[in-house]
Design an enzyme around this catalytic site. Structure first.
Site, PDB file in Angstrom:
ATOM      1  N   GLY A   1      -7.533 108.391  34.553  1.00  0.00           N
ATOM      2  CA  GLY A   1      -8.193 109.670  34.825  1.00  0.00           C
ATOM      3  C   GLY A   1      -9.665 109.632  34.459  1.00  0.00           C
TER       4      GLY A   1
ATOM      5  N   ASP B   1     -11.419 111.241  32.020  1.00  0.00           N
ATOM      6  CA  ASP B   1     -11.735 111.071  30.596  1.00  0.00           C
ATOM      7  C   ASP B   1     -11.247 109.727  30.081  1.00  0.00           C
ATOM      8  OD1 ASP B   1     -12.537 113.642  30.917  1.00  0.00           O
ATOM      9  OD2 ASP B   1     -11.330 114.492  29.301  1.00  0.00           O
TER      10      ASP B   1
ATOM     11  N   ALA C   1      -1.881 114.172  31.629  1.00  0.00           N
ATOM     12  CA  ALA C   1      -1.355 115.521  31.865  1.00  0.00           C
ATOM     13  C   ALA C   1      -1.378 115.797  33.361  1.00  0.00           C
ATOM     14  CB  ALA C   1      -2.235 116.565  31.169  1.00  0.00           C
TER      15      ALA C   1
ATOM     16  N   SER D   1      -7.326 122.395  25.694  1.00  0.00           N
ATOM     17  CA  SER D   1      -8.230 122.862  26.753  1.00  0.00           C
ATOM     18  C   SER D   1      -8.689 124.302  26.547  1.00  0.00           C
ATOM     19  CB  SER D   1      -7.482 122.758  28.088  1.00  0.00           C
ATOM     20  OG  SER D   1      -8.129 123.512  29.078  1.00  0.00           O
TER      21      SER D   1
ATOM     22  N   GLU E   1      -8.756 126.317  28.787  1.00  0.00           N
ATOM     23  CA  GLU E   1      -7.859 127.159  29.583  1.00  0.00           C
ATOM     24  C   GLU E   1      -6.889 127.935  28.694  1.00  0.00           C
ATOM     25  OE1 GLU E   1      -7.238 127.808  33.191  1.00  0.00           O
ATOM     26  OE2 GLU E   1      -9.360 127.434  32.909  1.00  0.00           O
TER      27      GLU E   1
ATOM     28  N   TYR F   1      -0.405 125.929  33.527  1.00  0.00           N
ATOM     29  CA  TYR F   1      -1.134 124.840  32.861  1.00  0.00           C
ATOM     30  C   TYR F   1      -1.628 125.296  31.486  1.00  0.00           C
ATOM     31  CZ  TYR F   1      -5.064 121.786  31.682  1.00  0.00           C
ATOM     32  OH  TYR F   1      -5.938 120.952  31.021  1.00  0.00           O
TER      33      TYR F   1
HETATM   34  P1  NAP Z   1      -7.325 113.657  35.129  1.00  0.00           P
HETATM   35  O1  NAP Z   1      -8.527 112.993  35.697  1.00  0.00           O
HETATM   36  O2  NAP Z   1      -6.500 114.546  36.001  1.00  0.00           O
HETATM   37  O3  NAP Z   1      -6.380 112.508  34.519  1.00  0.00           O
HETATM   38  C1  NAP Z   1      -5.068 112.768  34.156  1.00  0.00           C
HETATM   39  C2  NAP Z   1      -4.398 111.464  33.793  1.00  0.00           C
HETATM   40  O4  NAP Z   1      -3.029 111.740  33.416  1.00  0.00           O
HETATM   41  C3  NAP Z   1      -4.317 110.445  34.940  1.00  0.00           C
HETATM   42  O5  NAP Z   1      -4.580 109.163  34.415  1.00  0.00           O
HETATM   43  C4  NAP Z   1      -2.865 110.546  35.383  1.00  0.00           C
HETATM   44  O6  NAP Z   1      -2.369 109.369  35.949  1.00  0.00           O
HETATM   45  C5  NAP Z   1      -2.187 110.770  34.048  1.00  0.00           C
HETATM   46  N1  NAP Z   1      -0.803 111.302  34.154  1.00  0.00           N
HETATM   47  C6  NAP Z   1      -0.415 112.439  34.758  1.00  0.00           C
HETATM   48  N2  NAP Z   1       0.917 112.589  34.628  1.00  0.00           N
HETATM   49  C7  NAP Z   1       1.372 111.536  33.913  1.00  0.00           C
HETATM   50  C8  NAP Z   1       2.644 111.121  33.466  1.00  0.00           C
HETATM   51  N3  NAP Z   1       3.756 111.822  33.716  1.00  0.00           N
HETATM   52  N4  NAP Z   1       2.748 109.974  32.725  1.00  0.00           N
HETATM   53  C9  NAP Z   1       1.654 109.234  32.478  1.00  0.00           C
HETATM   54  N5  NAP Z   1       0.407 109.560  32.900  1.00  0.00           N
HETATM   55  C10 NAP Z   1       0.280 110.702  33.611  1.00  0.00           C
HETATM   56  O7  NAP Z   1      -7.733 114.530  33.845  1.00  0.00           O
HETATM   57  P2  NAP Z   1      -9.069 114.481  32.946  1.00  0.00           P
HETATM   58  O8  NAP Z   1     -10.067 115.412  33.520  1.00  0.00           O
HETATM   59  O9  NAP Z   1      -9.418 113.071  32.675  1.00  0.00           O
HETATM   60  O10 NAP Z   1      -8.549 115.178  31.618  1.00  0.00           O
HETATM   61  C11 NAP Z   1      -7.939 114.415  30.572  1.00  0.00           C
HETATM   62  C12 NAP Z   1      -7.092 115.336  29.714  1.00  0.00           C
HETATM   63  O11 NAP Z   1      -7.917 116.373  29.169  1.00  0.00           O
HETATM   64  C13 NAP Z   1      -5.973 116.062  30.444  1.00  0.00           C
HETATM   65  O12 NAP Z   1      -4.909 116.212  29.538  1.00  0.00           O
HETATM   66  C14 NAP Z   1      -6.563 117.420  30.776  1.00  0.00           C
HETATM   67  O13 NAP Z   1      -5.551 118.378  30.927  1.00  0.00           O
HETATM   68  C15 NAP Z   1      -7.420 117.641  29.544  1.00  0.00           C
HETATM   69  N6  NAP Z   1      -8.608 118.470  29.686  1.00  0.00           N
HETATM   70  C16 NAP Z   1      -9.510 118.209  30.662  1.00  0.00           C
HETATM   71  C17 NAP Z   1     -10.667 118.954  30.736  1.00  0.00           C
HETATM   72  C18 NAP Z   1     -11.714 118.678  31.772  1.00  0.00           C
HETATM   73  O14 NAP Z   1     -12.571 119.540  31.990  1.00  0.00           O
HETATM   74  N7  NAP Z   1     -11.722 117.512  32.384  1.00  0.00           N
HETATM   75  C19 NAP Z   1     -10.907 119.967  29.798  1.00  0.00           C
HETATM   76  C20 NAP Z   1      -9.965 120.188  28.793  1.00  0.00           C
HETATM   77  C21 NAP Z   1      -8.824 119.419  28.731  1.00  0.00           C
HETATM   78  P3  NAP Z   1      -2.467 109.082  37.560  1.00  0.00           P
HETATM   79  O15 NAP Z   1      -3.794 108.396  37.740  1.00  0.00           O
HETATM   80  O16 NAP Z   1      -1.294 108.205  37.801  1.00  0.00           O
HETATM   81  O17 NAP Z   1      -2.392 110.398  38.264  1.00  0.00           O
HETATM   82  O1  F7E Z   2     -12.000 125.489  38.715  1.00  0.00           O
HETATM   83  C1  F7E Z   2     -13.128 128.322  40.841  1.00  0.00           C
HETATM   84  C2  F7E Z   2     -11.735 128.427  40.245  1.00  0.00           C
HETATM   85  O2  F7E Z   2     -10.399 123.662  39.300  1.00  0.00           O
HETATM   86  C3  F7E Z   2     -13.100 126.098  38.103  1.00  0.00           C
HETATM   87  C4  F7E Z   2      -9.403 121.338  34.492  1.00  0.00           C
HETATM   88  O3  F7E Z   2     -10.051 120.149  34.103  1.00  0.00           O
HETATM   89  O4  F7E Z   2     -11.016 122.658  33.312  1.00  0.00           O
HETATM   90  C5  F7E Z   2     -10.428 122.457  34.582  1.00  0.00           C
HETATM   91  O5  F7E Z   2      -9.779 123.644  35.025  1.00  0.00           O
HETATM   92  C6  F7E Z   2     -13.335 127.482  38.691  1.00  0.00           C
HETATM   93  C7  F7E Z   2     -12.066 128.359  38.766  1.00  0.00           C
HETATM   94  O6  F7E Z   2     -11.343 123.841  36.945  1.00  0.00           O
HETATM   95  C8  F7E Z   2     -12.764 126.727  44.078  1.00  0.00           C
HETATM   96  O7  F7E Z   2     -11.098 129.643  40.654  1.00  0.00           O
HETATM   97  C9  F7E Z   2     -13.732 128.486  43.271  1.00  0.00           C
HETATM   98  O8  F7E Z   2     -12.375 129.634  38.278  1.00  0.00           O
HETATM   99  O9  F7E Z   2     -12.797 123.071  38.722  1.00  0.00           O
HETATM  100  P1  F7E Z   2     -11.619 123.926  38.488  1.00  0.00           P
HETATM  101  P2  F7E Z   2     -10.505 124.748  35.907  1.00  0.00           P
HETATM  102  O10 F7E Z   2      -9.447 125.529  36.588  1.00  0.00           O
HETATM  103  O11 F7E Z   2     -11.502 125.494  35.083  1.00  0.00           O
HETATM  104  C10 F7E Z   2     -10.112 123.016  32.267  1.00  0.00           C
HETATM  105  C11 F7E Z   2     -10.905 123.138  30.982  1.00  0.00           C
HETATM  106  C12 F7E Z   2      -8.946 122.115  32.172  1.00  0.00           C
HETATM  107  O12 F7E Z   2      -8.401 121.895  31.098  1.00  0.00           O
HETATM  108  C13 F7E Z   2      -8.322 121.679  33.461  1.00  0.00           C
HETATM  109  O13 F7E Z   2      -7.527 120.510  33.271  1.00  0.00           O
HETATM  110  O14 F7E Z   2     -13.772 127.346  40.031  1.00  0.00           O
HETATM  111  N1  F7E Z   2     -13.125 127.851  42.237  1.00  0.00           N
HETATM  112  N2  F7E Z   2     -13.522 127.821  44.416  1.00  0.00           N
HETATM  113  C14 F7E Z   2     -12.522 126.754  42.699  1.00  0.00           C
HETATM  114  N3  F7E Z   2     -11.809 125.801  42.073  1.00  0.00           N
HETATM  115  C15 F7E Z   2     -11.330 124.766  42.813  1.00  0.00           C
HETATM  116  N4  F7E Z   2     -10.648 123.770  42.205  1.00  0.00           N
HETATM  117  N5  F7E Z   2     -11.552 124.712  44.167  1.00  0.00           N
HETATM  118  C16 F7E Z   2     -12.261 125.666  44.854  1.00  0.00           C
HETATM  119  O15 F7E Z   2     -12.442 125.587  46.078  1.00  0.00           O
END
Ligand code: NAP
Ligand code: F7E
Length: 322
Positions: free
Chosen positions: A11, A13, A80, A123, A125, A147
């Site tokens: 992923g 991160d 996740a 998160s 969220e 989520y």
């Molecule tokens: P991401 O790009 O969606 O990566 C998710 C990773 O989880 C991928 O490597 C995916 O593997 C793996 N995965 C999903 N289901 C699995 C399973 N059943 N067993 C093993 N691996 C599995 O997410 P990210 O943005 O890097 O975020 C990393 C973590 O931080 C997540 O837990 C996310 O919820 C959390 N988070 C993200 C944000 C953000 O803004 N990015 C903010 C707060 C928290 P595949 O490649 O096989 O799909």
């Molecule tokens: O949406 C609005 C949508 O899907 C951000 C994940 O990494 O961050 C992420 O969750 C905002 C929302 O991220 C579209 O309604 C408008 O308000 O980029 P997003 P998220 O839902 O904030 C948190 C911290 C995590 O933990 C999660 O794993 O954008 N929005 N138009 C849209 N969003 C999407 N995806 N697509 C649209 O077309």
């Protein structure tokens, strides 16, 4: 050499954390789930430098065997089901991965070696319908999606195993963080990807949902430093990681089109089907605890982040069309 195990290494991160841990001199081990085609685009540059193992958050024994084989000093649980809209279509699976998956890893640690340090990817969220502005470690949670609910479970089970079994377990409450490696379904990358395609004549419209939603957006490369710093403290604790600035989706759109000298109003259309059943309207984090204790600060501004993502997508599509 200290060993680290990263779940979710394929992923966004996971790939940045792997880069960072190699720089820090760790032997890096990553868990990947089986897929019919390999999904290693983000870690291709690390081939030969890291160790990859199969395992799945759904399969407890695969986790036990993996932790026993690698015997890491630190585990970062980044795996996740992370896309919020999918959590309404697949709420049970989201709970299995994003909530119970955390317990399975903690159980594996408890069984094999309680001295292994653990990082949980919590998160913003979890704050959902926010009860306080800005949000900090003590702000009450009010998740607005399956989520968010699953992440609240993961957060509290981490704290519970810390208090019940004396495991060094930390939760990082990370606000949205983005990069050129962000999945294309998330709004920031969807925007920079489509804007680049429009600029190069490969697309003509950008369809978005709620453009008034506001997020505290930072750069993923900055945020993985905070994950590591949490596990280097004397005591385990939980930390908010955020920039302290909030911006709307509309602002993100405007700056993205500005970067390629186009007028966004000519290309953007609202698609009501992209609105969510329950929205998180506004997030803004207070990372003062992380600044004070972890000495952590973000280095990339909102505008720099957008420019970085647009430039990367432009380069990708320019190469593709030759
Ligand atoms: P991401 O790009 O969606 O990566 C998710 C990773 O989880 C991928 O490597 C995916 O593997 C793996 N995965 C999903 N289901 C699995 C399973 N059943 N067993 C093993 N691996 C599995 O997410 P990210 O943005 O890097 O975020 C990393 C973590 O931080 C997540 O837990 C996310 O919820 C959390 N988070 C993200 C944000 C953000 O803004 N990015 C903010 C707060 C928290 P595949 O490649 O096989 O799909
Ligand atoms: O949406 C609005 C949508 O899907 C951000 C994940 O990494 O961050 C992420 O969750 C905002 C929302 O991220 C579209 O309604 C408008 O308000 O980029 P997003 P998220 O839902 O904030 C948190 C911290 C995590 O933990 C999660 O794993 O954008 N929005 N138009 C849209 N969003 C999407 N995806 N697509 C649209 O077309």
């Amino acid at each position: 050499m200290k060993k680290v195990l990263i779940t979710g290494i394929t992923g966004q991160d996971g790939s940045y954390l792997a880069d960072f841990m190699l720089e820090k001199g760790y032997e890096v081990h990553g868990m990947v789930r089986r897929a019919s085609t390999e999904n290693d685009e983000r870690i291709e540059h690390l081939k030969g430098k890291i160790h990859i193992h199969q395992g799945d958050l759904l399969d407890f024994m695969s986790l036990v065997e993996l932790v026993d084989t690698v015997r890491p000093v630190e585990i970062y649980n980044l795996a996740a089901q992370s896309f919020v809209p999918t959590s309404w279509n697949q709420p049970v699976l989201t709970g299995e991965f994003t909530a119970l998956g955390v317990t399975r890893i903690l159980e594996a640690i408890k069984l094999i070696d309680k001295k292994i340090k653990f990082y949980q990817a919590s998160s913003s969220e979890m704050f959902g319908k926010v009860q306080e502005i800005p949000q900090k470690e003590t702000t009450i949670f009010y998740p607005r999606s399956p989520y968010g609910v699953a992440k609240v479970y993961g957060h509290w089970i981490t704290i519970n195993y810390r208090e019940s079994y004396d495991i060094f377990a930390c939760s990082g409450i990370l606000f949205n963080h983005e990069s050129p490696r962000r999945g294309r379904e998330f709004v920031t990358r969807k925007i920079t990807d489509t804007v680049s395609r429009i600029k190069l004549g490969l697309d003509d419209k950008l369809y978005l949902g709620n453009m008034d939603a506001k997020r505290d957006w930072g750069f993923a490369g900055d945020y993985v430093r905070a994950m590591w710093a949490m596990l280097q403290q004397d005591e385990p604790d939980d930390f908010v990681i955020a920039t302290g600035e909030t911006h709307s989706v509309k602002e993100f759109v405007e700056l993205s089109f500005d970067r390629v000298d186009l007028d966004w109003k000519k290309y953007v259309e609202v698609d009501k089907s992209l609105f969510r059943p329950a929205e998180v309207h506004q997030l803004i984090g207070d990372a003062s605890k992380a600044k004070r204790i972890l000495k952590w600060e973000p280095t990339i501004s909102f505008k720099e982040l957008i420019n970085m993502m647009i430039d990367s997508d432009m380069e990708y599509y320019k190469k593709k069309i030759g």
